[in-house]
Every structure is written in structure tokens, then in C-alpha cells.
Design an enzyme around this catalytic site. Structure first.
Site, PDB file in Angstrom:
ATOM      1  N   GLU A 241      58.142  43.868  83.791  1.00 28.58           N
ATOM      2  CA  GLU A 241      59.378  43.899  84.604  1.00 28.58           C
ATOM      3  C   GLU A 241      59.938  42.497  84.851  1.00 28.58           C
ATOM      4  OE1 GLU A 241      58.847  46.336  88.135  1.00 28.58           O
ATOM      5  OE2 GLU A 241      58.750  48.154  86.923  1.00 28.58           O
TER       6      GLU A 241
ATOM      7  N   GLU B 209      55.559  53.020  82.707  1.00 33.47           N
ATOM      8  CA  GLU B 209      55.389  53.331  84.137  1.00 33.47           C
ATOM      9  C   GLU B 209      56.335  54.473  84.452  1.00 33.47           C
ATOM     10  OE1 GLU B 209      55.431  50.219  87.128  1.00 33.47           O
ATOM     11  OE2 GLU B 209      54.542  48.799  85.712  1.00 33.47           O
TER      12      GLU B 209
HETATM   13  O1  AHR Z   1      53.393  50.696  89.927  1.00 31.74           O
HETATM   14  C1  AHR Z   1      53.789  49.929  91.024  1.00 31.74           C
HETATM   15  C2  AHR Z   1      54.733  48.804  90.626  1.00 31.74           C
HETATM   16  O2  AHR Z   1      55.949  49.350  90.210  1.00 31.74           O
HETATM   17  C3  AHR Z   1      54.297  47.952  89.468  1.00 31.74           C
HETATM   18  O3  AHR Z   1      53.456  46.921  89.859  1.00 31.74           O
HETATM   19  C4  AHR Z   1      55.584  47.409  88.951  1.00 31.74           C
HETATM   20  O4  AHR Z   1      55.548  47.136  87.576  1.00 31.74           O
HETATM   21  C5  AHR Z   1      56.611  48.464  89.318  1.00 31.74           C
HETATM   22  O5  AHR Z   1      57.711  47.914  89.955  1.00 31.74           O
END
Ligand code: AHR
Length: 500
Positions: free
Chosen positions: A173, A292
Site C-alpha cells: 500500500e 487483502e
Molecule cells: O489488514 C490490515 C491493514 O489493512 C494492513 O496492514 C494494510 O495493508 C491495510 O490497510
């Protein structure tokens, strides 16, 4: 009761379902590691300190890969803090979650945990405050057989065989202002290119994933991705997508149409990947790693996200309900339907932190979302068939009129077995569905797997762990066609045999 027709065709396929879409994600965050997977001294743990109940809960999820060590955590993490004798590892202040990181669980412990579970590691490197050199040294530590400084250090640390890590995320990210070392896309592209080059130099067999936008709400969504992808195209294998679904306005009909948005994001990436490939006049293909994804909106911000420098505080421990389980099933439906683009997806995360299971010192609780993931991972194998749906729509508020059914299907050509994964998103109406397979007859069907309920907010807790659990339903077969009923707010998984 409205009728729906689900028509499948073995020739209408988006290709083989990649089982890596059932992968997971484990971050140094809250109680994911300490008190989660790793709890030395607890009678529930084995002699490596791994919680046996967590290991047992992970195996039915059949995760082929688990991404580690972050997430936001990785962007200021020095992997060298987490290897070697435990009593000389430093305690560090973690920038991302404001916790104290004891580093007693690091790369080697993670590799041992993966082996014990029966999953493979997917590592992320620090491209926030870390260097390309440090990233390539981690590849050398993990993958080089022996005879170099870092590989020999791994051997000294008790691992004579290489860890053989195949998948590597180039940062996390990096478009997010909250990220340690956040930079503009053009700067990230340089970092990713340089790190990837050194890493593949150490081990040419690895595959790399560049960090795409952290969500479609970001101002630079797709533009960030285009810049990063155009620069790195010839050297990377995947681009990442992330999404956390939210129902902040407590609008169940709207939230249950979340699959529309998930499809849209994958379509956006399909278009971008095609565009960059065309601009590059390239014959290679880059794929999507949706590394994610989950529902996450209640346990956010303030004390949910900042740990006050404690070790393993309770952070972002989202409690999942029935409507969340229906959204999770739609993520999986979308990954399956888009098998030609989505090759990897990681449920974020796996234990305690936005997770399908929660632990306390005495045991483990299965959240609502655990159950559909187990069922899908067991049955979604073979080819992904593209379902043609003819059925009712429902009013999803600002999302308009949306098809009630969200469906994916898998087909094993060697046996003729079909699995249908169907979500009835309509909160008020059931529908009767027929399933037919072009050119084949349905010969038999197993009892269906059903998750449903009257209350979209029903959830499991330590006092009542079985409020949201699966049951069975009837799937009948008549004249070569299967019939089943989908109650309002339900997931039905039906498996059936077919022949010509
Ligand atoms: O999964 C929680 C957080 O969400 C992670 O650390 C990040 O990559 C995302 O913003």
C-alpha cells in the site's frame, strides 16, 4: 416464490480456478501473532509455541499461501531483527500500529509455522524505509542453498534447507499517506523495479507482486496502478488489489449488493492490465493478486488501530455476522468467476485481527465468515464456469436494482462433477433455482450446504458459538436438472454429478 434459472455450459469457462485464491494473510498486528498463532507457555500450544487449536482451525481453510509479515507493519520492519537467538532480538516500536514488537516470532518461526499448518509462505519486503539491498538479502537468507553470508546465517539459525519462498510482494500500500515511506507512484515504481531486479537476481525462480492502489476510494486509484505497472511490466508477475467492505450506514440491502463493487474492481484491473499490455506491445501477461480482502469497518480508528505501545493489544478484532458471511461468499464468487485474471487472493487476516477465528487463553471461536470459506475452498476446483442467471432482482438502495443471485460454479471435466456456489442477496424474498448444464444431464445431487438466518446481524460469541453456522438443504434432481430453494439472505453450495 420467484423462480431463477442458472444455466451452465462446460464450454463457457474462464479457465482453471487457481487454488491460490484461497490464501490468507498474517501480520504483526495486535493479537494476530502473539496470543494468536504463537503463544508459548500456553497449554494449548505445541513445543514450538504454536497454538494447536489455531493450527487445527487453519487446516480446513486449505490456504495454499499465507502472506507475511504485513501489511502496514512491513513498511518499517527490519527482517534482521526477527532472526537469530531470541534473547538477542531487539524490542522495537512499531510505527504502523503503535505497539511494542518483541521480535520473538520472525521469518524462521513463520516458515516453521507454515510447514506445521501445511501452507506456503508469501513474503512481503519493506519498500517504505527498507532498501532494495535488504530485500534481496532476505531472498538470499530464505532461498539460497548455502555458501553465502545470508544463507549460511539461516543454516546457523537452524534451517539447513532453504525456505524456498516463491511469491514476493514488493512493498505494501505504498500509495497510502499512512504508510511508512509513502511516495508518489513514479518513485515507488523505481523502488519496486530495483528491488525486484536484485531479488530475482538472487533467485530467478521467484515471482513478484507490485503494490497496486490500496483501494478504489483512493484519489489515484488506477492512475497509481498504471504508472507502477507501465514502469515495471517486463519484470513483475502480479499487481495487488485490496478491499475492505463496509456497512457504516447500516443499510443491509445495499451492503448485500457488495459483489457488484467487487466485480467492478476486478473489471478495472482487467482493463488496465489489457491496456498496459497493449501499450507495451507485450506478449507476457501480468495477473491480479487480490492480496487483502474482507469486511472491516466496526473495529477501526482510535484505540482499535493504535496500541499505546503495548505488546499484542486487542486491535481491529472485528466481530462478524451473517450479512458479512454473505459478502465474503461474494468475494469468493467473484474471484472464481474471474479465474482468468485473479490468480491469488488473501483473506485479511487469519487469526484475531479481522479474522475468521478468535482466540482467548482457553480456546478458539469460529466466526460466521469461517464456514463459507471452508466450504468453497473444499469444492471450488477445476474449471470456472460462467453462469447465466435468469432471475429476480431486488432493490439495493443506492446501488439500484441488483440481481438477487450472485453465483459462481466449478466443473471437474474428468468426473463431470459440478459445484454451484449461490448467494441470495435479497433480504426479503426466497427464490427457487433450477440448475442445468448445457449438453449434459444432472444425474444426482448431494444434500446442499446452507447458511442463512432471519437476522443479518446475528453473530457468534463465546457464550453462543453456534448462532451462525451451516446446515443442510434439499437439492432434488428431475429430468436432468437440479432444483433448490434459496431463502432470503442465504448461501447455498450444491454439488452434483453430470453425464452426457
Ligand atoms: O489488514 C490490515 C491493514 O489493512 C494492513 O496492514 C494494510 O495493508 C491495510 O490497510
Amino acid at each position: 416464490m420467484p423462480n431463477s434459472r442458472i444455466t451452465l455450459d462446460p464450454d463457457r469457462t474462464t479457465g482453471k480456478i487457481d487454488n491460490r485464491i484461497f490464501s490468507g494473510f498474517l501480520e504483526h498486528l495486535g493479537r494476530a501473532i502473539y496470543d494468536g498463532v504463537y503463544d508459548p507457555g500456553n497449554p494449548l500450544s505445541d513445543d514450538q509455541g504454536f497454538r494447536r487449536d489455531v493450527l487445527d482451525a487453519m487446516r480446513p481453510l486449505r490456504m495454499p499461501f499465507v502472506r507475511y509479515p504485513g501489511g502496514n507493519f512491513v513498511s518499517n520492519y527490519d527482517w534482521k531483527d526477527g532472526v537469530g537467538p531470541k534473547d538477542s532480538r531487539p524490542v522495537r516500536a512499531d510505527f504502523a500500529w503503535q505497539t511494542s514488537e518483541p521480535n520473538t516470532f520472525g521469518t524462521d518461526e513463520f516458515m516453521d509455522w507454515c510447514k506445521t499448518v501445511g501452507t506456503d509462505p508469501m513474503m512481503a519486503v519493506n519498500l517504505g524505509t527498507g532498501t532494495a539491498k535488504s530485500a534481496s538479502e532476505l531472498v538470499e537468507y530464505c532461498n539460497h542453498p548455502s555458501g553465502t553470508y545470508w544463507s549460511d546465517l539461516r543454516r546457523t539459525n537452524g534451517h539447513s534447507d532453504p525456505h524456498d519462498v516463491k511469491l514476493w510482494c514488493l512493498g505494501n500500500e505504498m500509495d497510502g499517506p499512512w504508510q511508512a515511506g509513502h511516495v508518489p507512484a513514479s518513485e515507488y515504481a523505481l523502488r519496486a523495479e530495483q528491488a525486484g531486479k536484485l531479488m530475482k537476481g538472487v533467485d530467478p525462480s521467484i515471482e513478484t507482486i507490485i503494490a497496486g492502489s490500496s483501494g478504489n476510494h483512493m484519489p489515484e486509484y488506477m492512475e497509481w496502478d498504471r504508472v507502477a505497472l507501465e514502469y515495471t511490466w517486463d519484470h513483475v508477475d502480479y499487481i495487488s488489489a485490496h478491499r475492505y467492505s463496509r456497512n457504516e450506514n447500516d443499510d443491509t440491502p445495499w451492503f448485500l449488493a457488495e459483489g457488484v463493487e467487487i466485480d467492478r474492481i476486478i473489471e478495472d484491473y482487467r482493463s488496465l492490465l489489457g491496456y498496459v499490455r497493449a501499450v507495451k506491445k507485450s506478449s507476457k501477461q501480468v495477473y491480479l493478486s487480490f492480496d487483502e480482502w474482507n469486511v472491516w469497518y466496526r473495529a477501526r480508528g482510535g484505540s482499535h488501530s493504535k496500541g499505546g505501545w503495548a505488546q499484542a493489544p486487542h486491535l481491529i478484532e472485528e466481530v462478524y455476522n451473517l450479512e458479512d458471511a454473505l459478502v465474503v461468499a461474494q468475494y469468493l464468487n467473484s474471484f472464481i468467476r474471474n479465474a482468468d485474471v485473479v490468480k491469488i487472493a488473501c483473506l485479511a487476516q487469519i487469526v484475531n485481527v479481522i479474522a475468521p477465528v478468535l482466540t482467548n487463553s482457553d480456546g478458539l471461536l469460529f466466526q460466521s465468515i469461517y464456514h463459507p470459506i471452508v466450504r468453497y475452498a473444499e469444492l471450488a476446483t477445476g474449471d470456472s464456469l460462467t453462469p447465466v442467471i435468469d432471475g429476480p432482482e431486488y432493490d439495493a438502495g443506492e446501488r439500484g436494482s441488483v440481481p438477487s443471485l450472485d453465483v459462481s460454479a466449478s466443473y471437474e471435466s474428468s468426473t463431470g462433477e459440478v459445484a454451484v456456489f449461490a448467494v441470495n442477496r435479497d433480504p426479503g424474498n426466497s427464490t427457487t433455482a433450477t440448475v442445468s448444464v448445457n449438453g449434459r444431464s444432472v444425474t444426482n445431487a448431494d444434500p446442499g450446504w446452507l447458511m442463512t438466518g432471519d437476522d443479518p446481524k446475528a453473530f457468534n460469541d463465546w457464550a453462543a458459538a453456534d448462532r451462525v453456522v451451516p446446515s443442510t438443504c434439499t437439492v432434488s434432481v428431475e429430468d436432468g436438472v437440479a432444483h433448490m430453494e434459496l431463502p432470503p439472505m442465504s448461501i447455498v453450495v450444491a454439488t452434483m454429478g453430470t453425464s452426457t
